[in-house]
Design a protein around this motif. Structure first.
Motif, PDB file in Angstrom:
ATOM      1  N   LEU A 172       0.826  -1.205   0.000  1.00  0.00           N
ATOM      2  CA  LEU A 172       0.000   0.000   0.000  1.00  0.00           C
ATOM      3  C   LEU A 172       0.861   1.257   0.000  1.00  0.00           C
ATOM      4  N   MET A 173       1.880   1.260   0.848  1.00  0.00           N
ATOM      5  CA  MET A 173       2.765   2.429   0.919  1.00  0.00           C
ATOM      6  C   MET A 173       3.548   2.602  -0.385  1.00  0.00           C
ATOM      7  N   ALA A 174       3.941   1.497  -1.003  1.00  0.00           N
ATOM      8  CA  ALA A 174       4.638   1.587  -2.290  1.00  0.00           C
ATOM      9  C   ALA A 174       3.719   2.196  -3.344  1.00  0.00           C
ATOM     10  N   GLY A 175       2.456   1.768  -3.352  1.00  0.00           N
ATOM     11  CA  GLY A 175       1.505   2.327  -4.305  1.00  0.00           C
ATOM     12  C   GLY A 175       1.322   3.821  -4.120  1.00  0.00           C
ATOM     13  N   LEU A 176       1.231   4.266  -2.866  1.00  0.00           N
ATOM     14  CA  LEU A 176       1.099   5.695  -2.587  1.00  0.00           C
ATOM     15  C   LEU A 176       2.363   6.455  -2.994  1.00  0.00           C
ATOM     16  N   ALA A 177       3.514   5.815  -2.810  1.00  0.00           N
ATOM     17  CA  ALA A 177       4.770   6.445  -3.237  1.00  0.00           C
ATOM     18  C   ALA A 177       4.798   6.625  -4.747  1.00  0.00           C
ATOM     19  N   PHE A 178       4.356   5.601  -5.498  1.00  0.00           N
ATOM     20  CA  PHE A 178       4.318   5.702  -6.958  1.00  0.00           C
ATOM     21  C   PHE A 178       3.352   6.798  -7.409  1.00  0.00           C
ATOM     22  N   LEU A 179       2.251   6.955  -6.670  1.00  0.00           N
ATOM     23  CA  LEU A 179       1.290   8.010  -6.995  1.00  0.00           C
ATOM     24  C   LEU A 179       1.823   9.396  -6.650  1.00  0.00           C
ATOM     25  N   SER A 180       2.849   9.437  -5.796  1.00  0.00           N
ATOM     26  CA  SER A 180       3.391  10.724  -5.358  1.00  0.00           C
ATOM     27  C   SER A 180       4.434  11.264  -6.326  1.00  0.00           C
ATOM     28  N   LYS A 181       5.351  10.404  -6.741  1.00  0.00           N
ATOM     29  CA  LYS A 181       6.434  10.866  -7.614  1.00  0.00           C
ATOM     30  C   LYS A 181       6.992   9.689  -8.405  1.00  0.00           C
ATOM     31  N   ALA A 182       7.287   9.903  -9.663  1.00  0.00           N
ATOM     32  CA  ALA A 182       7.737   8.821 -10.544  1.00  0.00           C
ATOM     33  C   ALA A 182       9.040   8.199 -10.079  1.00  0.00           C
ATOM     34  N   SER A 183       9.914   8.986  -9.447  1.00  0.00           N
ATOM     35  CA  SER A 183      11.199   8.453  -8.992  1.00  0.00           C
ATOM     36  C   SER A 183      11.043   7.391  -7.911  1.00  0.00           C
ATOM     37  N   ALA A 184       9.850   7.302  -7.298  1.00  0.00           N
ATOM     38  CA  ALA A 184       9.603   6.271  -6.290  1.00  0.00           C
ATOM     39  C   ALA A 184       9.630   4.872  -6.899  1.00  0.00           C
ATOM     40  N   LEU A 185       9.565   4.758  -8.219  1.00  0.00           N
ATOM     41  CA  LEU A 185       9.676   3.451  -8.880  1.00  0.00           C
ATOM     42  C   LEU A 185      11.015   2.781  -8.581  1.00  0.00           C
ATOM     43  N   PHE A 186      11.968   3.574  -8.067  1.00  0.00           N
ATOM     44  CA  PHE A 186      13.253   3.023  -7.626  1.00  0.00           C
ATOM     45  C   PHE A 186      13.043   1.924  -6.585  1.00  0.00           C
ATOM     46  N   LEU A 187      11.912   1.970  -5.875  1.00  0.00           N
ATOM     47  CA  LEU A 187      11.628   0.952  -4.858  1.00  0.00           C
ATOM     48  C   LEU A 187      11.604  -0.457  -5.448  1.00  0.00           C
ATOM     49  N   ILE A 188      11.134  -0.580  -6.673  1.00  0.00           N
ATOM     50  CA  ILE A 188      10.951  -1.913  -7.249  1.00  0.00           C
ATOM     51  C   ILE A 188      12.273  -2.686  -7.330  1.00  0.00           C
ATOM     52  N   PRO A 189      13.325  -2.141  -7.995  1.00  0.00           N
ATOM     53  CA  PRO A 189      14.589  -2.889  -7.990  1.00  0.00           C
ATOM     54  C   PRO A 189      15.271  -2.894  -6.625  1.00  0.00           C
ATOM     55  N   PHE A 190      15.105  -1.832  -5.853  1.00  0.00           N
ATOM     56  CA  PHE A 190      15.788  -1.753  -4.564  1.00  0.00           C
ATOM     57  C   PHE A 190      15.298  -2.833  -3.599  1.00  0.00           C
ATOM     58  N   MET A 191      13.998  -3.127  -3.626  1.00  0.00           N
ATOM     59  CA  MET A 191      13.433  -4.099  -2.690  1.00  0.00           C
ATOM     60  C   MET A 191      13.827  -5.537  -3.021  1.00  0.00           C
TER      61      MET A 191
END
Length: 241
Positions: free
Chosen positions: A201-220
């Motif tokens: 849920l928090m990842a989804g909200l991060a993606f909705l906040s700013k495109a650079s949050a997609l960094f979470l996908i490879p980082f996780m």
């Protein structure tokens, strides 16, 4: 039983302390400074809310995510409208809300009372998130480390400054931190589905906040692989014994 209640009370007191520690320096003086981008975000938030009132979902797009930023501003503007209507003793309805939104002073200069109002939801949200960070860290480390870490996050100068603005950087950062911590708790503490859902849920909200949050996908990927490797090593040692 008494010790358990005492521990819960201590946790509650620490959480309240951290909330105030984060809230007070963010909430003070919200009317005393201006930034150029915020006028645009107030304008976008007004267009977002007007599009919702019209049922025009396509009109809610801002050109790049910033969705949570517009959500917070839209909530603040609606509350401000309802409060003003209550003080004036007039009924609230969609038509009056539309008229209020169209009359919000945005150009050429954004009204300071409006600016302070739309900033406040981010201030409160981030302050609550600091408490969430503390509670998640308690699941990974001892209480002292969790308290110190959450306090440092709350008072970090850059994080503090950005979370006093109507902008997407602080929100994206907040949701990314909570997402990562939720995943770590899931991996290290019995793989609870609740924490995994929280992380998603928090990842989804991060993606909705700013495109650079997609960094979470490879980082996780790294904590997941590390957890799997650790479990494999532990299973191998158990078999050898």
């Amino acid at each position: 039983m008494r010790v358990s209640r005492l521990m819960k009370l201590r946790k509650l007191c620490v959480s309240f302390f951290l909330f105030l520690l984060a809230l007070v320096p963010r909430a003070l003086g919200l009317k005393v400074f201006l930034t150029p981008d915020e006028r645009r975000w107030v304008d976008r938030s007004i267009m977002f809310l007007l599009a919702l009132l019209d049922g025009d979902l396509g009109g809610t797009a801002a050109g790049h995510p910033g969705v949570t930023t517009m959500w917070t501003a839209a909530v603040a503007l609606t509350i401000k409208y309802m409060n003003e209507a209550r003080l004036q003793g007039v009924p609230t309805n969609a038509v009056a809300l539309r008229e209020f939104l169209q009359g919000v002073p945005v150009r050429p200069v954004l009204g300071l009372d409006v600016l302070a109002a739309v900033r406040l939801p981010t201030v409160v949200l981030v302050s609550l998130a600091v408490v969430g960070i503390y509670l998640l860290l308690r699941r990974l480390f001892d209480a002292k480390i969790a308290l110190l870490s959450a306090a440092m996050v709350a008072l970090d100068p850059f994080y503090l400054a950005y979370s006093r603005l109507l902008h997407h950087d602080a929100l994206a950062t907040t949701f990314m931190i909570l997402s990562l911590l939720g995943l770590m708790v899931h991996l290290e503490r019995g793989r609870s589905r609740g924490y995994l859902l929280l992380s998603g849920l928090m990842a989804g909200l991060a993606f909705l906040s700013k495109a650079s949050a997609l960094f979470l996908i490879p980082f996780m990927v790294w904590p997941i692989l590390l957890s799997a490797w650790t479990q494999e090593q532990g299973a191998g040692e158990a078999v050898q014994r």
